[in-house]
Design a protein around this motif. Structure first.
Motif, PDB file in Angstrom:
ATOM      1  N   ARG B  83       0.834  -1.211   0.000  1.00 38.14           N
ATOM      2  CA  ARG B  83       0.000   0.000   0.000  1.00 38.14           C
ATOM      3  C   ARG B  83       0.865   1.256   0.000  1.00 38.14           C
ATOM      4  O   ARG B  83       2.009   1.228   0.456  1.00 38.14           O
ATOM      5  N   VAL B  84       0.285   2.341  -0.483  1.00 36.92           N
ATOM      6  CA  VAL B  84       0.963   3.636  -0.495  1.00 36.92           C
ATOM      7  C   VAL B  84       0.126   4.622   0.315  1.00 36.92           C
ATOM      8  O   VAL B  84      -1.095   4.480   0.405  1.00 36.92           O
ATOM      9  N   ASP B  85       0.786   5.592   0.912  1.00 35.84           N
ATOM     10  CA  ASP B  85       0.029   6.507   1.778  1.00 35.84           C
ATOM     11  C   ASP B  85      -0.509   7.715   1.006  1.00 35.84           C
ATOM     12  O   ASP B  85      -0.312   7.855  -0.210  1.00 35.84           O
ATOM     13  N   CYS B  86      -1.210   8.576   1.723  1.00 34.96           N
ATOM     14  CA  CYS B  86      -1.938   9.679   1.105  1.00 34.96           C
ATOM     15  C   CYS B  86      -1.073  10.541   0.200  1.00 34.96           C
ATOM     16  O   CYS B  86      -1.465  10.832  -0.936  1.00 34.96           O
ATOM     17  N   ASP B  87       0.094  10.943   0.684  1.00 37.93           N
ATOM     18  CA  ASP B  87       0.939  11.814  -0.152  1.00 37.93           C
ATOM     19  C   ASP B  87       1.984  11.026  -0.942  1.00 37.93           C
ATOM     20  O   ASP B  87       2.876  11.632  -1.556  1.00 37.93           O
ATOM     21  N   GLN B  88       1.831   9.717  -0.954  1.00 37.73           N
ATOM     22  CA  GLN B  88       2.655   8.822  -1.782  1.00 37.73           C
ATOM     23  C   GLN B  88       4.154   8.946  -1.501  1.00 37.73           C
ATOM     24  O   GLN B  88       4.970   8.809  -2.406  1.00 37.73           O
ATOM     25  N   ASP B  89       4.484   9.191  -0.211  1.00 34.51           N
ATOM     26  CA  ASP B  89       5.911   9.195   0.135  1.00 34.51           C
ATOM     27  C   ASP B  89       6.261   8.134   1.178  1.00 34.51           C
ATOM     28  O   ASP B  89       7.332   8.197   1.803  1.00 34.51           O
ATOM     29  N   ALA B  90       5.382   7.156   1.359  1.00 35.22           N
ATOM     30  CA  ALA B  90       5.678   6.035   2.253  1.00 35.22           C
ATOM     31  C   ALA B  90       4.924   4.807   1.756  1.00 35.22           C
ATOM     32  O   ALA B  90       3.830   4.922   1.197  1.00 35.22           O
ATOM     33  N   LEU B  91       5.518   3.639   1.976  1.00 37.53           N
ATOM     34  CA  LEU B  91       4.940   2.374   1.548  1.00 37.53           C
ATOM     35  C   LEU B  91       4.746   1.458   2.747  1.00 37.53           C
ATOM     36  O   LEU B  91       5.537   1.487   3.691  1.00 37.53           O
ATOM     37  N   TRP B  92       3.702   0.659   2.673  1.00 35.45           N
ATOM     38  CA  TRP B  92       3.429  -0.343   3.704  1.00 35.45           C
ATOM     39  C   TRP B  92       3.368  -1.697   3.025  1.00 35.45           C
ATOM     40  O   TRP B  92       2.524  -1.892   2.147  1.00 35.45           O
ATOM     41  N   LEU B  93       4.235  -2.592   3.434  1.00 34.51           N
ATOM     42  CA  LEU B  93       4.236  -3.956   2.909  1.00 34.51           C
ATOM     43  C   LEU B  93       3.713  -4.888   3.988  1.00 34.51           C
ATOM     44  O   LEU B  93       4.317  -4.988   5.070  1.00 34.51           O
ATOM     45  N   LYS B  94       2.597  -5.562   3.713  1.00 38.89           N
ATOM     46  CA  LYS B  94       2.178  -6.650   4.587  1.00 38.89           C
ATOM     47  C   LYS B  94       2.867  -7.887   4.034  1.00 38.89           C
ATOM     48  O   LYS B  94       2.654  -8.245   2.868  1.00 38.89           O
TER      49      LYS B  94
END
Lengths: 141, 141
Positions: B83-94
């Motif tokens: 997933r990517v966050d609101c301002d697209q400067d962080a990623l979340w990998l499950k």
């Protein structure tokens, strides 16, 4: 392994490593669901205030200002547990998110879009848990 | 809100925002438990390889090199969702973490020490889930 690397990784002294801008990465997850709510940054003062108060304070890189999460919205984060990683340059906050959400766009989490896997070239995002849980126009005056 | 901010936050185009060093923050959580396993960084190539392969690739700031997570240890991370966050400067990998752990110190998660709350002044860390699940000396030759 140098003695100092050993101390940082295995020791009990808290020696957070701030970057060249004086910031450290902080990941807030929902203490119950484990979902990542947001990724933000703390400076030394935000970290001290978080530890002392048990509520999350961050440093806004865009506004160049200390901010208490929820100071405008009321959507405060009570810190259930604060952890530091092996090299002490990242923090993990397990939080109890007060109110309907953490994201300034009006959603519970900032991570409301998925990147499809197994692709190359241009990527089209897909909404996941994308429903707004509050009206940011009303909450942030 | 400018049109471009709206596009970044509400659009379906994936436009990851890399920092001045060409990196984006990536948080890997255990897809089952929700525990944060590690915080790392990706450059454009690591991100492309992760998307294409469904396995986590990162960029090491200390070694200044692309690396596939688990390339030495065998402790590969299969990405269940990105997933990517609101301002697209962080990623979340499950991720589904293969093998006994993600941390180079020999633990399941890099976050094996807690910072006690409600304190001011010097802070003494407390181990949490600090048991080693593998011998890093044997795994990283």
């Amino acid at each position: 392994m140098s003695s100092s690397t050993h101390d940082i990784e295995e020791g009990l002294a808290f020696t957070p490593k701030f970057d060249a801008d004086g910031l450290i990465t902080a990941v807030a997850t929902d203490a119950k669901s484990g979902d990542v709510l947001m990724v933000a940054y703390m400076n030394d003062e935000a970290l001290r205030k978080t530890i002392a108060s048990g509520e999350a304070w961050y440093y806004s890189r865009s506004r160049k200002a200390l901010w208490k999460k929820g100071e405008t919205s009321g959507h405060v984060q009570r810190v259930v547990e604060l952890r530091v990683d092996c090299d002490q340059d990242a923090l993990w906050l397990k939080v109890e998110q007060k109110g309907p959400g953490a994201c300034h766009t009006g959603r519970r989490s900032c991570f409301y879009r998925a990147v499809p896997l197994g692709k190359s070239g241009a990527v089209t995002l897909e909404f996941r848990d994308g429903e707004k849980t509050f009206d940011p126009g009303k909450v942030y005056k």
